[in-house]
Design an enzyme around this catalytic site. Structure first.
Site, PDB file in Angstrom:
ATOM      1  N   ASP A  90      12.247  64.106  19.937  1.00  0.00           N
ATOM      2  CA  ASP A  90      13.184  64.656  20.039  1.00  0.00           C
ATOM      3  C   ASP A  90      14.230  63.420  19.852  1.00  0.00           C
ATOM      4  OD1 ASP A  90      15.035  66.884  20.676  1.00  0.00           O
ATOM      5  OD2 ASP A  90      14.123  67.673  22.072  1.00  0.00           O
ATOM      6  N   CYS A 281     -14.941  74.117  29.656  1.00  0.00           N
ATOM      7  CA  CYS A 281     -15.306  75.358  30.247  1.00  0.00           C
ATOM      8  C   CYS A 281     -17.164  75.679  30.442  1.00  0.00           C
ATOM      9  CB  CYS A 281     -14.437  76.605  30.158  1.00  0.00           C
ATOM     10  SG  CYS A 281     -12.704  76.316  30.403  1.00  0.00           S
TER      11      CYS A 281
HETATM   12  N1  GUN Z   1      13.645  70.622  24.081  1.00  0.00           N
HETATM   13  C1  GUN Z   1      14.056  71.700  24.771  1.00  0.00           C
HETATM   14  N2  GUN Z   1      15.281  72.251  24.206  1.00  0.00           N
HETATM   15  C2  GUN Z   1      15.713  70.931  23.716  1.00  0.00           C
HETATM   16  C3  GUN Z   1      17.127  71.863  23.267  1.00  0.00           C
HETATM   17  O1  GUN Z   1      17.975  72.444  23.344  1.00  0.00           O
HETATM   18  N3  GUN Z   1      17.406  70.729  22.634  1.00  0.00           N
HETATM   19  C4  GUN Z   1      16.980  69.711  22.049  1.00  0.00           C
HETATM   20  N4  GUN Z   1      17.139  68.573  21.136  1.00  0.00           N
HETATM   21  N5  GUN Z   1      15.421  69.674  22.235  1.00  0.00           N
HETATM   22  C5  GUN Z   1      15.226  70.063  23.482  1.00  0.00           C
HETATM   23 ZN    ZN Z   2     -11.565  75.804  28.453  1.00  0.00          ZN
END
Ligand code: GUN
Ligand code: ZN
Length: 481
Positions: A90, A281
Site C-alpha cells: 500500500d 484451540c
Molecule cells: N486501506 C484501507 N482503505 C484504503 C484506501 O481507500 N486506499 C488505500 N490505498 N489503502 C487503504
Molecule cells: Zn482456533
C-alpha cells in the site's frame, strides 16, 4: 509483469479465480494478511505454511523506517520479509486517511514500491471519509483519478498497478469511479474508503457503495475490498463480486485479547471453551490460552487460521453453487449484517445477470430466500410460458383428468409446467411447509403467468386451507378442492 485475472467458477456475483502477476499466482477469493515489518507477530514464512499465498505490507512504513528502508531497497521486500509468495504494497494512502497528510508524492511512492520489488503497487489515492460533503468527495475523486492516470503514464500500461475506486457513499460517484478505473486499463481494482463503514457495522451502506462500484468496473477486473478482514462479512462481500481481502484484524484483535469466529468476535477472558479446530484451540483449554506467556501470538495464529478457513469455505461454496446459503447463514450472526444482506437482495436483478444457471441446490431458509437470484431468474422467464386453452394449476388438491396442461404450484417460484419441474432451480429446491412469504412470491409468479396468457382458462386445484386464499387472490379463477 502485467496483472492477469482468470475466473474459473461463478456463483451470484462471486468468483473462484486465479490472479497472476509475473511468476506469482494466487487463488481467489484470497486473504492477504497485513504484515507490519516492525511487529511480525506471525512470521510470513509461517503464514506460507498456513496456506497463505499472498500478503500486503505498507510501503510508506518501509520508506520512513530507519531499519527497513535501505534493507528493502538493497535486498528486496521478499527477502526482508522471508516470503516468496505474492506481496502487495500500500502507498501511504491509509496514513493519509488517518493523519490527514503524508510527505510522499504519488510518483515517489510508486517508484519506491517498484524499487523494493513489490508485486502489486498502489498509487496515492485519497480515501475520503464516508461522512464527507459531496463536493469534497468529488474533488478528492478528481485528484485520485488524476493520480491513477499519472501512474499509468509514468510507469506504463504493463506496470502491476492497482487502481483504487473511491467515491464515498455516493452511488453515482462510485459507479463513475469504477468505470473510469476500468477505462484507464486497471485489471486489479481495490474498492477504497470502506474501513470506517466496517468499523461501525454499516454493512447496508457498504453494499450500497460496493454494488455501484462493481457495476462501473469491468467484470474482468479482480476486485479487492481494502481493509476488510473480519471473516463474518466475507461471504456477503464475495457475493457482490469482491475477490481479495486484507486483514490486520487477526493481529489487532489478538493484541486486545479478542478471539475471531466466522460469526463474530469473543473476548478470550470470558470464554470457557475454544470452539475451533485449529491446532492452537485443540492443544489448549481456554484457561491455558488466557494465561499462556505467548497468548498474543497464539491468538493471532487462531485468528488468522479461522479467517483463512472461511476463505476456503467460500471458494468451496462457489464451486458447489451454495454461496447464497453461506451468505444467509453468516448474515444472521448480527442484525447489521442482516441489513447488509437485505440490501444485497434489493440488487438481486443485477446479481442475477452474473449468477450461474445451475446449482447444486436451492434450500429455502426463510423469507429472504424469496428474493434470491434463482427466483428472479425463473420469474423473468414466466412471460415465455405459453399455456394451453384449459390448464390446471395443482396446489395440493385433487388432479382431474380432463386438462390439456398441468402445472404445479412450486413456492416460492410460481406455477411450474410439469415438464420444467425437474429443471433448475425447481428440480434442486427443498422447501419446508409452505409459509406466507413463499406463497406470496409464488402467487406473484402465477399472476404474471395469467396476465401473459389472458385467453386461457385456468383452474386451481387446492387443499381446503389454500382454496380460500387463492379465491381471494385470484377472484376470477375457478378453484376446486
Ligand atoms: N486501506 C484501507 N482503505 C484504503 C484506501 O481507500 N486506499 C488505500 N490505498 N489503502 C487503504
Ligand atoms: Zn482456533
Amino acid at each position: 509483469m502485467s496483472i492477469q485475472f482468470e475466473v474459473m467458477h461463478k456463483d451470484i456475483a462471486g468468483r473462484v479465480g486465479r490472479l497472476t502477476v509475473g511468476n506469482k499466482r494466487i487463488r481467489t477469493p484470497a486473504l492477504l494478511p497485513v504484515v507490519n515489518p516492525h511487529i511480525q507477530i506471525i512470521p510470513p514464512a509461517e503464514m506460507a505454511a498456513m496456506g497463505i499465498e499472498g500478503l500486503i505490507t505498507n510501503a510508506y512504513i518501509f520508506s520512513k523506517s530507519a531499519d527497513f528502508r535501505e534493507e528493502a531497497l538493497s535486498r528486496g521486500l521478499h527477502s526482508v520479509l522471508g516470503f516468496d509468495g505474492l506481496i502487495m504494497t500500500d502507498s501511504g494512502s491509509f496514513q493519509l486517511s488517518v493523519y490527514g497528510s503524508v510527505d510522499i508524492t504519488n510518483e515517489a511512492t510508486i517508484s519506491f514500491q517498484r524499487d523494493i520489488g513489490s508485486d502489486i503497487w498502489v498509487p496515492l489515492d485519497i480515501p475520503t471519509h464516508p461522512d464527507t460533503p459531496r463536493e469534497t468527495v468529488e474533488a478528492d475523486l478528481t485528484v485520485t483519478m488524476n493520480r491513477l492516470r499519472e501512474a499509468k503514464e509514468l510507469f506504463g500500461d504493463d506496470a502491476p498497478l492497482a487502481g483504487p475506486v473511491q467515491g464515498g457513499l455516493h452511488p453515482d460517484l462510485r459507479k463513475k469511479a469504477g468505470r473510469g478505473v476500468s477505462e484507464l486499463g486497471f485489471a486489479f481494482c481495490p474498492i477504497g474508503a470502506v474501513v470506517p463503514l466496517l468499523e461501525s457495522y454499516r454493512y447496508k451502506e457498504l453494499v450500497s457503495s460496493v454494488m455501484p462500484a462493481k457495476e462501473g468496473l469491468s467484470s474482468a477486473a479482480c476486485v479487492h475490498l481494502f481493509g476488510a478482514g473480519h471473516p463474518s462479512m466475507f461471504a456477503l462481500a464475495v457475493a457482490m463480486g469482491c475477490d481479495i481481502f486484507d486483514s490486520a484484524a487477526y493481529a489487532l484483535y489478538a493484541r486486545e485479547g479478542r478471539y475471531i469466529t466466522p460469526s463474530g468476535t469473543l473476548k478470550i477472558a470470558e470464554m470457557s471453551e475454544l470452539p475451533c479446530a485449529c491446532s492452537v484451540c485443540r492443544s489448549h483449554t481456554a484457561e491455558e490460552l488466557r494465561s499462556a506467556p505467548d497468548k498474543e501470538r497464539l491468538l493471532a495464529y487462531h485468528n488468522l487460521a479461522v479467517t483463512q478457513a472461511e476463505i476456503s469455505r467460500i471458494r468451496l461454496s462457489i464451486q458447489e453453487g451454495t454461496l447464497w446459503d453461506l451468505v444467509d447463514e453468516r448474515c444472521r450472526a448480527h442484525p447489521r449484517l442482516l441489513d447488509g444482506y437485505r440490501e444485497l437482495l434489493k440488487n438481486a436483478s443485477v446479481l442475477e445477470q452474473s449468477d450461474r444457471a445451475t446449482k447444486r441446490r436451492f434450500f429455502y431458509r426463510g423469507d429472504e430466500s424469496c428474493r434470491r437470484t434463482e427466483v428472479i431468474k425463473f420469474q423473468q422467464m414466466i412471460p415465455r410460458i405459453q399455456l394451453s386453452a384449459r390448464s390446471l394449476i395443482l396446489c395440493g388438491g385433487p388432479r382431474p383428468q380432463e386438462f390439456e396442461e398441468v402445472l404445479e404450484l412450486r413456492p416460492p417460484f410460481g406455477a411450474v409446467p410439469t415438464e420444467l419441474s425437474e429443471t433448475a432451480p425447481m428440480g434442486q429446491s427443498e422447501v419446508p411447509e409452505w409459509d406466507d412469504a413463499m406463497l406470496t412470491t409464488a402467487f406473484a409468479g402465477v399472476e404474471a403467468l395469467l396476465s401473459s396468457n389472458p385467453d386461457c382458462e385456468v383452474t386451481f386445484s387446492a387443499t381446503p386451507e389454500l382454496a380460500d386464499l387463492i379465491r381471494r387472490r385470484f377472484p376470477d379463477a375457478t378453484v376446486i378442492s
